[in-house]
Design a protein around this motif. Sequence first.
Motif, PDB file in Angstrom:
ATOM      1  N   TYR A  25       0.817  -1.208   0.000  1.00  0.00           N
ATOM      2  CA  TYR A  25       0.000   0.000   0.000  1.00  0.00           C
ATOM      3  C   TYR A  25       0.848   1.254   0.000  1.00  0.00           C
ATOM      4  N   ARG A  26       0.356   2.239  -0.682  1.00  0.00           N
ATOM      5  CA  ARG A  26       0.968   3.557  -0.612  1.00  0.00           C
ATOM      6  C   ARG A  26       0.543   4.181   0.716  1.00  0.00           C
ATOM      7  N   LEU A  27       1.523   4.557   1.495  1.00  0.00           N
ATOM      8  CA  LEU A  27       1.248   5.161   2.797  1.00  0.00           C
ATOM      9  C   LEU A  27       1.409   6.674   2.697  1.00  0.00           C
ATOM     10  N   PHE A  28       0.422   7.389   3.188  1.00  0.00           N
ATOM     11  CA  PHE A  28       0.495   8.842   3.285  1.00  0.00           C
ATOM     12  C   PHE A  28       0.890   9.146   4.723  1.00  0.00           C
ATOM     13  N   GLU A  29       2.173   9.471   4.900  1.00  0.00           N
ATOM     14  CA  GLU A  29       2.712   9.617   6.249  1.00  0.00           C
ATOM     15  C   GLU A  29       2.976  11.072   6.600  1.00  0.00           C
ATOM     16  N   ASP A  30       2.811  11.390   7.870  1.00  0.00           N
ATOM     17  CA  ASP A  30       3.221  12.679   8.416  1.00  0.00           C
ATOM     18  C   ASP A  30       3.518  12.480   9.899  1.00  0.00           C
ATOM     19  N   GLU A  31       3.664  13.564  10.642  1.00  0.00           N
ATOM     20  CA  GLU A  31       4.058  13.458  12.045  1.00  0.00           C
ATOM     21  C   GLU A  31       3.024  12.722  12.906  1.00  0.00           C
ATOM     22  N   ARG A  32       1.780  12.593  12.424  1.00  0.00           N
ATOM     23  CA  ARG A  32       0.733  11.907  13.195  1.00  0.00           C
ATOM     24  C   ARG A  32       0.783  10.401  13.017  1.00  0.00           C
ATOM     25  N   GLY A  33       1.357   9.943  11.897  1.00  0.00           N
ATOM     26  CA  GLY A  33       1.345   8.519  11.572  1.00  0.00           C
ATOM     27  C   GLY A  33       1.160   8.355  10.075  1.00  0.00           C
ATOM     28  N   PHE A  34       0.222   7.473   9.660  1.00  0.00           N
ATOM     29  CA  PHE A  34      -0.016   7.302   8.224  1.00  0.00           C
ATOM     30  C   PHE A  34      -1.484   7.024   7.944  1.00  0.00           C
ATOM     31  N   PHE A  35      -1.844   7.154   6.683  1.00  0.00           N
ATOM     32  CA  PHE A  35      -3.157   6.817   6.153  1.00  0.00           C
ATOM     33  C   PHE A  35      -2.918   5.985   4.901  1.00  0.00           C
ATOM     34  N   ALA A  36      -3.748   4.969   4.685  1.00  0.00           N
ATOM     35  CA  ALA A  36      -3.631   4.137   3.481  1.00  0.00           C
ATOM     36  C   ALA A  36      -5.023   3.725   3.018  1.00  0.00           C
ATOM     37  N   GLU A  37      -5.212   3.651   1.715  1.00  0.00           N
ATOM     38  CA  GLU A  37      -6.446   3.114   1.138  1.00  0.00           C
ATOM     39  C   GLU A  37      -6.254   1.612   0.975  1.00  0.00           C
ATOM     40  N   LEU A  38      -6.978   0.817   1.773  1.00  0.00           N
ATOM     41  CA  LEU A  38      -6.822  -0.629   1.710  1.00  0.00           C
ATOM     42  C   LEU A  38      -7.544  -1.231   0.515  1.00  0.00           C
ATOM     43  N   TRP A  39      -8.657  -0.673   0.125  1.00  0.00           N
ATOM     44  CA  TRP A  39      -9.439  -1.208  -0.990  1.00  0.00           C
ATOM     45  C   TRP A  39     -10.118  -0.059  -1.705  1.00  0.00           C
ATOM     46  N   LYS A  40      -9.928  -0.006  -2.991  1.00  0.00           N
ATOM     47  CA  LYS A  40     -10.606   0.969  -3.837  1.00  0.00           C
ATOM     48  C   LYS A  40     -11.105   0.186  -5.039  1.00  0.00           C
ATOM     49  N   ARG A  41     -12.385  -0.084  -5.064  1.00  0.00           N
ATOM     50  CA  ARG A  41     -13.000  -1.043  -5.979  1.00  0.00           C
ATOM     51  C   ARG A  41     -12.536  -0.886  -7.425  1.00  0.00           C
ATOM     52  N   GLY A  42     -12.684   0.281  -8.000  1.00  0.00           N
ATOM     53  CA  GLY A  42     -12.377   0.480  -9.411  1.00  0.00           C
ATOM     54  C   GLY A  42     -10.944   0.153  -9.761  1.00  0.00           C
ATOM     55  N   GLU A  43     -10.030   0.552  -8.913  1.00  0.00           N
ATOM     56  CA  GLU A  43      -8.615   0.326  -9.201  1.00  0.00           C
ATOM     57  C   GLU A  43      -8.235  -1.150  -9.122  1.00  0.00           C
ATOM     58  N   TYR A  44      -8.782  -1.861  -8.140  1.00  0.00           N
ATOM     59  CA  TYR A  44      -8.451  -3.266  -8.018  1.00  0.00           C
ATOM     60  C   TYR A  44      -9.182  -4.116  -9.055  1.00  0.00           C
ATOM     61  N   LEU A  45     -10.400  -3.722  -9.418  1.00  0.00           N
ATOM     62  CA  LEU A  45     -11.078  -4.416 -10.509  1.00  0.00           C
ATOM     63  C   LEU A  45     -10.271  -4.271 -11.794  1.00  0.00           C
ATOM     64  N   ALA A  46      -9.754  -3.077 -12.038  1.00  0.00           N
ATOM     65  CA  ALA A  46      -8.930  -2.836 -13.229  1.00  0.00           C
ATOM     66  C   ALA A  46      -7.637  -3.640 -13.188  1.00  0.00           C
ATOM     67  N   ALA A  47      -7.161  -3.966 -11.998  1.00  0.00           N
ATOM     68  CA  ALA A  47      -5.917  -4.729 -11.850  1.00  0.00           C
ATOM     69  C   ALA A  47      -6.128  -6.233 -11.966  1.00  0.00           C
ATOM     70  N   GLY A  48      -7.369  -6.656 -12.178  1.00  0.00           N
ATOM     71  CA  GLY A  48      -7.610  -8.076 -12.374  1.00  0.00           C
ATOM     72  C   GLY A  48      -8.207  -8.796 -11.187  1.00  0.00           C
ATOM     73  N   LEU A  49      -8.704  -8.077 -10.201  1.00  0.00           N
ATOM     74  CA  LEU A  49      -9.399  -8.710  -9.080  1.00  0.00           C
ATOM     75  C   LEU A  49     -10.900  -8.489  -9.288  1.00  0.00           C
ATOM     76  N   PRO A  50     -11.553  -9.353 -10.043  1.00  0.00           N
ATOM     77  CA  PRO A  50     -12.958  -9.126 -10.389  1.00  0.00           C
ATOM     78  C   PRO A  50     -13.912  -9.540  -9.276  1.00  0.00           C
ATOM     79  N   TYR A  51     -13.679  -9.064  -8.092  1.00  0.00           N
ATOM     80  CA  TYR A  51     -14.479  -9.451  -6.938  1.00  0.00           C
ATOM     81  C   TYR A  51     -14.831  -8.224  -6.115  1.00  0.00           C
ATOM     82  N   ASP A  52     -15.960  -8.329  -5.433  1.00  0.00           N
ATOM     83  CA  ASP A  52     -16.322  -7.370  -4.407  1.00  0.00           C
ATOM     84  C   ASP A  52     -16.306  -8.105  -3.074  1.00  0.00           C
TER      85      ASP A  52
END
Length: 191
Positions: A25-52
């Motif tokens: 995962y791409r981590l968005f980090e700063d002095e507080r810690g980090f944020f990450a998008e664990l699942w984003k339907r459209g992007e993962y479907l486009a990557a070949g994971l045809p599941y919800d």
Amino acid sequence: MDWDGVIRGNRAKRLEIPDVILFEYRLFEDERGFFAELWKRGEYLAAGLPYDFVQVNLSYSRPYVVRGLHHQLKPSEQGKLVTVVRGRVFDVAVDIRRGSPWYGRYVAVELRPGLALWIPPGFAHGFQALEETLFLYLVTKEYDPQRDKCAKWDDPEIGIKWPAPDKAILSQKDRGCPPLAQAENNFEYPL
């Protein structure tokens, strides 16, 4: 590790069994810690994971706990996107699709926060906690107790090289799982 591609900043790599994919995962980090998008339907479907995903599970494991090798029979077969929220695990996917060139073989990775593993239907899944761990599962079908099956975690025919087999802590259910050759399984390759 060489990465095969990028999905909106998240790196992806097909493992030795190419249906199993490791994501960083791409981590968005700063002095507080980090944020990450664990699942984003459209992007993962486009990557070949045809599941919800229809269910999200969280487990807590003490060091050396082994969970697995679990799968659900058709028509309740589950694909799983798994990740570690806290801690580290040795994570395993075993190909149980009869007729597959990889039948009975496994791939394993060490998961930590920031990494996720896609395990498609037709694979048994398990892990050993390497430290206190919170483990998150996003699954494609709901839990079905009638179709919940397992294979022996230390089946010599599979030959998983667990990090600490002599310290393994197992549930009663997981201690009683049959070897893969005797495990109930209704998967054929290709699915």
